[in-house]
Scaffold this active site. Structure first.
Site, short mmCIF file in Angstrom:
data_model
loop_
_atom_site.label_atom_id
_atom_site.label_comp_id
_atom_site.label_asym_id
_atom_site.label_seq_id
_atom_site.Cartn_x
_atom_site.Cartn_y
_atom_site.Cartn_z
N GLU A 105 4.97 -1.00 3.81
CA GLU A 105 5.27 0.44 3.93
C GLU A 105 4.19 1.15 4.74
O GLU A 105 4.50 1.96 5.63
CB GLU A 105 5.36 1.07 2.54
N ASP A 144 12.12 -5.53 -2.77
CA ASP A 144 11.29 -4.34 -2.55
C ASP A 144 10.98 -3.73 -3.91
O ASP A 144 11.70 -2.87 -4.41
CB ASP A 144 12.01 -3.34 -1.66
N ASP A 149 6.96 1.11 -4.24
CA ASP A 149 7.11 2.30 -3.40
C ASP A 149 5.82 3.10 -3.43
O ASP A 149 5.20 3.26 -4.50
CB ASP A 149 8.26 3.19 -3.88
N SER A 153 8.17 -19.80 -0.17
CA SER A 153 8.58 -20.98 -0.92
C SER A 153 9.87 -21.52 -0.34
O SER A 153 10.57 -20.82 0.40
CB SER A 153 8.80 -20.68 -2.42
#
Length: 820
Positions: A195, A333, A336, A261
């Site tokens: 971000e 995600d 924030d 991975s």
């Protein structure tokens, strides 16, 4: 003169004898902490006897009369072999590294205190059900029983490192185990850094060029975003670019190492033997000893064997007789960044949707070895903890009159992930495993599961419930007081991507984009792989049926799709052009390099010169392309970005403009930049590895660095504790060996598959696994690095639940009996 000589001889002899005696005493004291694996001990906290049978690879097979006793035994075994590693991870979670390492770790401690990981872990224990708490208590009792055994028997304090750091070892608690899970979550997420980087780049570049350097993974459904300046009133971009080196002890990892991975599974119709197969190789930073620890526990529901992490009493990747599972980073995600507006009249308050509100504050004292303690004030908002601008370069995207706070699923004080993990150990079907993992919070993972007759993949972990009207869709920091930017809890578990019984019979994940759904059900805009998935798809689809051996071959595959894709683009106007240049000239060296690359199949073998030439060319090429547009910010792009380079050389949406050097009057073409970058790369190679290109070895540059986090830089000791191995693979191969990216050794292999496992239900005892170093964390133990040579050669050891096989040629059987 003879008299002087005699005295000098005596002094030298005395010095050598003293050094020898010191070495002998040091070795004796250090070797005292090597466990006796054949001991019979009476310990407190057991209901019945426990046997820890260590097979010939030192993998403990733990048997007890109750599940609590089995977890006690696992705690005892973990502590025997990895007590130092466990205590260091706990100190990191608590923000207490500076108590023994001094000022070098103050910044790490400060950040971890601000996150509040350990406080959240302590609060989460009460959210676990009684059974899970009982198992964690039993595991803790096992760890503490070994600590007590060390103290009572004067067994070298449990590990040689403890001689150098005189702090007492605090008892292990269930909160410590929960905190280990949160440390893993910190290591496996890079969304905060993503971000901030996207916001910073958007302040310097127009939208089309932002889409070049930070492209969306190909596929429809992603809408264009506004620039950061329109979301947050930052004003003029701040000058400079704050960088600080991360300490090896810090669990905070740069964006480029945020986790990766591989995992894949084949249903019976795609298996040659008619039963399901599953392969998994989770990727983390390399250390000595490795993060992973192999173990088998015999529970009331049956045996479970596979990879654990010391401090966590569960098999994270492995199998039972009924089920197998593997994990990969989902790239959810889960973070924030919020810009919190300060009250101009009272900076101790911040703006909320309902008005000004005081920060929640708490003082925290950081004790520092050799220095005065410092006191910091921890602040929290409704969105999460406040982070200073000195971390993550937040100061470069924080407007005046604001501070940054962080929303993150791993900070939940009601984290039931350990309860979910216990349920997974006992699951007998895919549905039971998926249901158990509904309680899993963080770190979000793709869980690949196989029964003998079926396969499935489910993303597990809390998915933030964002408002469809979120100003940045979670891709850049947003104003924290705006209701549409705030989280509304967790999305329903059924929204997590699920794939059960695929029609094609094969499923897998290489950290690639798994779903194409509109925001806010999109999972993520940032994915960890766009390259390995292409090679994996080809390997899976070129065979009608698979075997354990074909899955192993895929894990060890070193062919770079990136090389096969990009070389024809960047070299298309350079191949075989002009007459042969005179020997000894840069032109001739370039021609020789191009001749080698033209005949190369993209295999990143440690024995070949072409991988080094290719890797150096790409690194210098990207640096040439971005440094004039991004300036100091270009250091954030130390690793080649294949999608960016492909966009530039295909001139997607005018991306070829990156090839023109903005500061020069000439109009450079992409061919010009490619030629210049190749010449620069060859000069760098010549200075570091010699000019005889045919004699180069990729493995000389691509050494796997398994370094001890504390002693790895200490003269003499580093030769004992560090494990370095020449390796194949690279940034974009299935045999992934993520390069360091920074000088002086930019191609060192520092992040990859510290564990590999292949589980075969057609012959379960032929399932195999391996770790990158050895089971013991003691540098003087023969099990410190005995698995490392096998790992490097692509070999494995058997994974069997047969007690008789475990006992055959064992290296010791520890018997624990209840103390009266």
């Amino acid at each position: 003169m003879a008299r002087i000589f005699r005295w000098l001889l005596r002094i030298v002899t005395a010095g050598l004898l003293t050094a020898f005696l010191v070495a002998c005493v040091t070795y004796y004291l250090a070797s005292r902490s090597i466990p006796d694996y054949s001991a019979r001990l009476s310990v407190a906290g057991l209901a019945g006897p426990v046997e820890i049978v260590r097979d010939n690879a030192n993998v403990p097979h733990i048997f007890g009369s109750t599940d609590e006793d089995v977890f006690f035994g696992l705690g005892f075994a973990h502590a025997q072999d990895r007590l130092w590693q466990m205590t260091m991870s706990r100190r990191a979670a608590q923000g207490r590294l500076s108590e023994i390492f001094g000022v070098r770790t103050v910044k790490t401690d400060e950040l971890l205190r601000r996150f509040g990981l350990y406080e959240a872990a302590s609060a989460s224990v009460s959210s676990l059900d009684a059974e899970t708490r009982a198992m964690l208590e039993a595991y803790s009792a096992g760890v503490n029983a070994w600590i007590a055994t060390v103290n009572e028997g004067a067994l070298g304090r449990g590990a040689p490192e403890f001689f150098l750091f005189s702090r007492e070892i605090a008892p292990w608690r269930p909160a410590d185990t929960v905190a280990m899970g949160k440390i893993m979550a910190l290591q496996l997420t890079g969304q905060l850094q993503e971000e901030v980087l996207r916001a910073r780049v958007s302040l310097q570049l127009p939208e089309p060029r932002l889409a070049d350097i930070l492209p969306d993974v190909p596929g429809p459904g992603t809408a264009a975003l506004p620039d950061y300046a329109s979301l947050v009133p930052i004003g003029e971009p701040p000058a400079g670019w704050t960088q600080y080196a991360l300490d090896p002890l810090s669990p905070v990892k740069p964006r480029a190492f945020a986790g990766a991975s591989n995992a894949w599974a084949a249903a019976p119709k795609r298996s040659a033997a008619g039963k399901a197969l599953l392969a998994n190789d989770p990727h983390l930073g390399f250390t000595a000893p490795t993060v992973w620890y192999l173990a088998r526990v015999e529970l009331s529901t049956g045996g479970v064997i596979g990879a654990t992490i010391p401090g966590i009493p569960f098999i994270l990747s492995g199998r039972s007789d009924a089920l197998a599972w593997g994990i990969t980073s989902s790239y959810l995600d889960d973070q924030d960044v919020f810009m919190e507006e300060l009250n101009p009249a009272n900076p101790q308050e911040y703006r909320t949707p309902t008005g000004w509100k005081a920060f929640s504050t708490k003082s925290s004292i950081i004790e520092i070895k050799g220095s005065e303690p410092i006191t910091i004030t921890l602040r929290r908002t409704e969105n999460g903890p406040v982070l200073p601008g000195s971390h993550y370069n937040l100061d470069k995207v924080t407007p005046g009159g604001h501070v940054a706070s962080l929303g993150w699923t791993a900070l939940s004080p009601r984290d039931t992930s350990m309860q979910a993990a216990l349920g997974l150990q006992r699951a007998r079907t895919i549905e039971e495993a998926i249901d158990a993992m509904e309680l899993f919070i963080a770190p979000a993972q793709n869980l690949t599961i196989a029964e003998p007759g079926r396969v499935a993949l489910k993303m597990v972990g809390a998915m933030p419930n964002r408002n469809p009207g979120h100003a940045s869709q979670g891709r850049m920091p947003a104003l924290g007081w705006r209701t549409e930017n705030r989280w509304a809890g967790r999305m329903p578990y059924e929204k997590n991507p699920t794939f059960i019984d695929p029609v094609g019979g094969i499923l897998g994940n290489t950290n690639n984009k798994t779903v194409d759904r509109p925001f806010p059900e999109h999972v993520s805009f940032t994915w960890g792989d766009t390259q390995r998935i292409q090679r994996w798809t080809r390997l899976m689809q070129t065979r009608e049926v698979h075997t354990r051996e074909s899955f192993i071959d895929a894990q060890l595959d070193t062919v770079s799709v990136t090389a096969r894709t990009l070389l024809p683009l960047i070299a298309k106007d350079l191949w075989f052009t002009g007459e042969a240049a005179p020997e000894g000239t840069p032109e001739r060296q370039r021609q020789r390099a191009l001749e080698l690359l033209a005949n190369w199949n993209g295999e990143m073998s440690e024995h070949l010169p072409e991988p080094l030439i290719f890797a150096a060319w790409l690194k210098h090429l990207q640096n040439r392309l971005v440094r004039d547009e991004l300036g100091p910010l270009s250091v954030e792009f130390a690793h080649p970005e294949p999608l960016f380079l492909e966009r530039v050389f295909r001139d997607v949406d005018g991306a070829a403009v990156w090839c023109d050097v903005a500061q020069s009057t000439a109009q450079e073409t992409c061919t010009d930049i490619a030629r210049i970058a190749l010449d620069e790369a060859l000069l760098w190679i010549g200075a570091n590895y010699g000019t005889a290109l045919e004699s180069l070895r990729w493995g000389d540059a691509h050494e796997a660095l398994h370094d001890h986090a504390v002693l790895g830089e200490v003269p003499v000791l580093k030769w004992i504790v560090n494990i370095h191995q020449s390796t194949s693979g690279g940034d974009f191969t299935l045999l992934r060996g993520r390069t360091k990216g920074s000088d002086p050794d930019p191609y060192s292999n520092v992040h990859g598959a510290g564990y590999r496992g292949v589980y075969d239900f057609s012959d379960p005892d032929s399932s195999v696994f391996i770790t990158a170093t050895g089971q013991s964390g003691h540098p003087l133990s023969r099990h410190y690095d005995d698995l490392g040579a096998l790992w490097r050669r692509g070999e494995y050891i058997p994974m069997s639940l047969d007690p008789a096989l475990a006992r055959a040629a064992n290296v010791g059987v520890t018997v624990l009996t209840p103390a009266e």
